[in-house]
Every structure is written in C-alpha cells, then in structure tokens.
Write a protein that holds these residues in place. Sequence first.
Motif, mmCIF file in Angstrom:
data_model
loop_
_atom_site.group_PDB
_atom_site.id
_atom_site.type_symbol
_atom_site.label_atom_id
_atom_site.label_comp_id
_atom_site.label_asym_id
_atom_site.label_seq_id
_atom_site.Cartn_x
_atom_site.Cartn_y
_atom_site.Cartn_z
ATOM 1 N N CYS A 98 9.824 -9.491 7.492
ATOM 2 C CA CYS A 98 8.998 -9.231 8.678
ATOM 3 C C CYS A 98 9.133 -7.756 9.041
ATOM 4 O O CYS A 98 10.071 -7.095 8.590
ATOM 5 N N PRO A 99 8.213 -7.236 9.865
ATOM 6 C CA PRO A 99 8.231 -5.796 10.145
ATOM 7 C C PRO A 99 9.523 -5.311 10.791
ATOM 8 O O PRO A 99 9.879 -4.138 10.653
ATOM 9 N N SER A 100 10.226 -6.196 11.488
ATOM 10 C CA SER A 100 11.470 -5.725 12.111
ATOM 11 C C SER A 100 12.611 -5.622 11.099
ATOM 12 O O SER A 100 13.691 -5.128 11.427
ATOM 13 N N GLY A 101 12.381 -6.071 9.869
ATOM 14 C CA GLY A 101 13.392 -5.908 8.824
ATOM 15 C C GLY A 101 14.622 -6.772 9.058
ATOM 16 O O GLY A 101 14.547 -7.818 9.705
ATOM 17 N N HIS A 102 15.763 -6.340 8.554
ATOM 18 C CA HIS A 102 16.997 -7.112 8.727
ATOM 19 C C HIS A 102 17.507 -6.960 10.162
ATOM 20 O O HIS A 102 17.508 -5.850 10.710
ATOM 21 N N ALA A 103 17.957 -8.073 10.721
ATOM 22 C CA ALA A 103 18.399 -8.058 12.127
ATOM 23 C C ALA A 103 19.553 -7.071 12.367
ATOM 24 O O ALA A 103 19.693 -6.519 13.463
ATOM 25 N N ASP A 104 20.382 -6.839 11.345
ATOM 26 C CA ASP A 104 21.526 -5.922 11.523
ATOM 27 C C ASP A 104 21.119 -4.453 11.410
ATOM 28 O O ASP A 104 21.924 -3.571 11.720
ATOM 29 N N PHE A 108 14.979 -0.219 11.630
ATOM 30 C CA PHE A 108 14.934 0.538 10.359
ATOM 31 C C PHE A 108 13.531 0.468 9.751
ATOM 32 O O PHE A 108 12.877 1.495 9.512
ATOM 33 N N LEU A 109 13.054 -0.765 9.524
ATOM 34 C CA LEU A 109 11.785 -0.903 8.803
ATOM 35 C C LEU A 109 10.588 -0.444 9.644
ATOM 36 O O LEU A 109 9.676 0.206 9.118
ATOM 37 N N THR A 110 10.609 -0.728 10.930
ATOM 38 C CA THR A 110 9.479 -0.265 11.755
ATOM 39 C C THR A 110 9.447 1.269 11.769
ATOM 40 O O THR A 110 8.371 1.876 11.704
ATOM 41 N N PHE A 111 10.612 1.909 11.805
ATOM 42 C CA PHE A 111 10.671 3.378 11.742
ATOM 43 C C PHE A 111 10.031 3.875 10.443
ATOM 44 O O PHE A 111 9.189 4.773 10.447
ATOM 45 N N VAL A 112 10.405 3.249 9.326
ATOM 46 C CA VAL A 112 9.891 3.658 8.010
ATOM 47 C C VAL A 112 8.368 3.484 7.960
ATOM 48 O O VAL A 112 7.630 4.394 7.565
ATOM 49 N N LEU A 113 7.900 2.318 8.372
ATOM 50 C CA LEU A 113 6.457 2.041 8.281
ATOM 51 C C LEU A 113 5.661 2.958 9.212
ATOM 52 O O LEU A 113 4.583 3.436 8.856
#
Length: 334
Positions: A98-104, A108-113
């Motif tokens: 999912c766009p929020s990536g790994h919960a830990d 991270f992923l939203t920043f990248v996208l």
Amino acid sequence: MSGPVAMSLNFILSYQGLHVHINIVSLIDTPLKSGHHISAFVVTVRTVLFALTVSTTVVVYLHTIRAVVMTECTTFTEGEFYEGHFDPRAYVKNFYACPSGHADEKNFLTFVLRCLSGVFSAGEHKGKRLIDVGSGPSIHSVLSACDHYDEIVLSDFASNNRREIEKWLNNIEGSLDWKPILQYVCELEGKSSPSDLEATLKQRVKKVLKCDVRLENPFYPHTLEPADCVITSLCLEAACKDIQTYCRALHGLTKLLSPGGLLVMIGVLGESFYKVDDQPFSCLRLSRDNIEEALSGLGFSIHEFNLLPAEDRENNSVSDFEAVFHLVARKPSE
Ligand SMILES: C[S@@+](CC[C@H](N)C(=O)[O-])C[C@H]1O[C@@H](n2cnc3c(N)ncnc32)[C@H](O)[C@@H]1O
C-alpha cells in the motif's frame, strides 16, 4: 562458494505473568570456511507485560532495546546472495502493498512516490530512453516517468526479481498487485485512470535485463544506447560492500547517460541492514557527503537533494535507516 547464513533465535522467558521475548537475528559466515567473523548482529529484546482481565488481554510494551553491532564485513550480502535468498513477493508484500509502505518505515514510500511525481509529472524532463537500474521486482520507481519516455529498460541482478516483473508485464495470473500504488500515483498527479497508467507503463517497458552494478558496464555483454534518464532506487547501497565499490558503481551508472542526461536516485543514509520477512540483507552505510562528493567528482550538478529523517527509529524492526534521500542530478554536457 560460501555465503552468509542467516540465523534467527527466538525465545520467551516467563515469570509470573511477565514475558520477555528475545529475538536474535544474525548474519554469520558459513562454518565451512575458517577465519570468518560475525558480520551483522541484531538483537531485539521485547519485554511484554500481559495484564489479564476476565475478557480482555492488555499488552503493554515496557521497552524495546535494539543493538546493532557491525564488525568486519566479510559477508556483505551482494548480488549472488540475492539470487538465492531474496523473496520478491515477500519484499513487495512487506514494503509495497500500500502507499504507506511498511508500518515501521513511516512515510518512506509516500515520500519516495511524491518526490518522483514532483520530478516527472510536469513533463519538464522527457526523452527517448530511460533505464531503471536495480529495479528489484518493482515498477514503482518509473510510474511517474513512464508517460515522458518512449523506451524504458528495467533491470536487476537477480533472476527471480526480473521474472516477477515479466509476469506483471505479461498479465500472468498471480502476478504482483500494483493497483494500490498505481491508484496513489494517479491521485498525486490528477490522473483519472490507474488502468491507463498501467497500460502506458506496460507499453513503454521494452526490456527487463540482467545488470550487475559492480561491472564497469552494468549490462555487459550488452551495450545499451545512451539514456536520457537513469533512475536507481535502493540498489547501490545494497549491492556495494564498500565506498570504493559504490563510487565505481555510480560511475558505471553515469556512463549509461547521454551528455546532459538526468540521474534520479532514491537511497538510504546510515543503514546497515534491512529485512525481508526474517531474512536480513546488509546495506552500505552512507552519508550525504559520500554521495555529494561522489557525484561532484563525476562532474554532476545536483539540482535537488531531499531528505526524510527516519521517525521512531528505535521501533523499526525491518531496517535501521537514518534517512531516506531523493536526488536529481545532471550529467555535464560535452
Ligand atoms: C532493496 S532492493 C531495491 C529494489 C527496488 N529498486 C526498490 O526500490 O524497491 C535491492 C536490489 O538490488 C539488487 N542488487 C543486488 N546486487 C546487485 C548488483 N550487483 N547489481 C544489480 N542489482 C543488484 C537486488 O537484487 C535487489 O533487487
């Protein structure tokens, strides 16, 4: 050939309702060869107090202690290790479901996208050829760019990763599900149809090639035509065991670009390991200076350097990154 052996020990010590969970994960050399050392050692101690009531169980995490000790790195998990130990489906499930990536790895992923969308969505950067180096099993790093480049090459050292991408490109049943990420990128860019974006990407990806960033020409024995844009995400620090190898690999990547071409990098600073399920992989600890010096040594001008510091680092069970970075740099024109 000897390779690292991942060891994971779990035990629970219990005393009068107090449960201490101890998880030790370590990367060690195979005992077949002498003179090797422990290369990464991760200890997690979780103290858990279970307060039992009639109908509920309340779990109170008293504290988490994590110590990471890096000693001499004789067993850095290079490409060959990925070939046998990297599970592409677990990787995507863990980090890209999912766009929020790994919960830990908060944000991270939203920043990248968001960063990738910021670079490409306006259409200011475009051209004939784009190469993504070390794609893993993933297509997320070229989603925002795919409208603006006619031919896209994806690549990775590990055949299992390349196979997962091929399966997705060819609509094979059971292939990875990128819909939540496609949907998020469309929302970011005001596009109405994730399936149109998916179709565009599938049409633009012309090849999925083996690459090895440790080689002077990462695509040897092929020679690729110079690209207008090279993207690489989280690959060099996973592939290069020391800073000299990293600088050489970066040089190899920049040679894939035509003069004036665009380099877009996503990476992590200060990370020594990450895990896919329980399997740890090592990572070269980088500083911002390492990267800026390497790029300016190659004559690149850095146009953007964005950083997202890790939040809640002590409770991250899947990696120990200090910050994720995104940079945009340009190769000098001849
Ligand atoms: C952390 S994953 C990153 C994957 C993807 N780019 C992403 O952003 O999620 C690291 C990738 O580097 C690849 N890799 C490791 N050694 C390599 C090498 N020598 N050359 C090219 N790729 C390599 C691995 O197979 C793996 O897919």
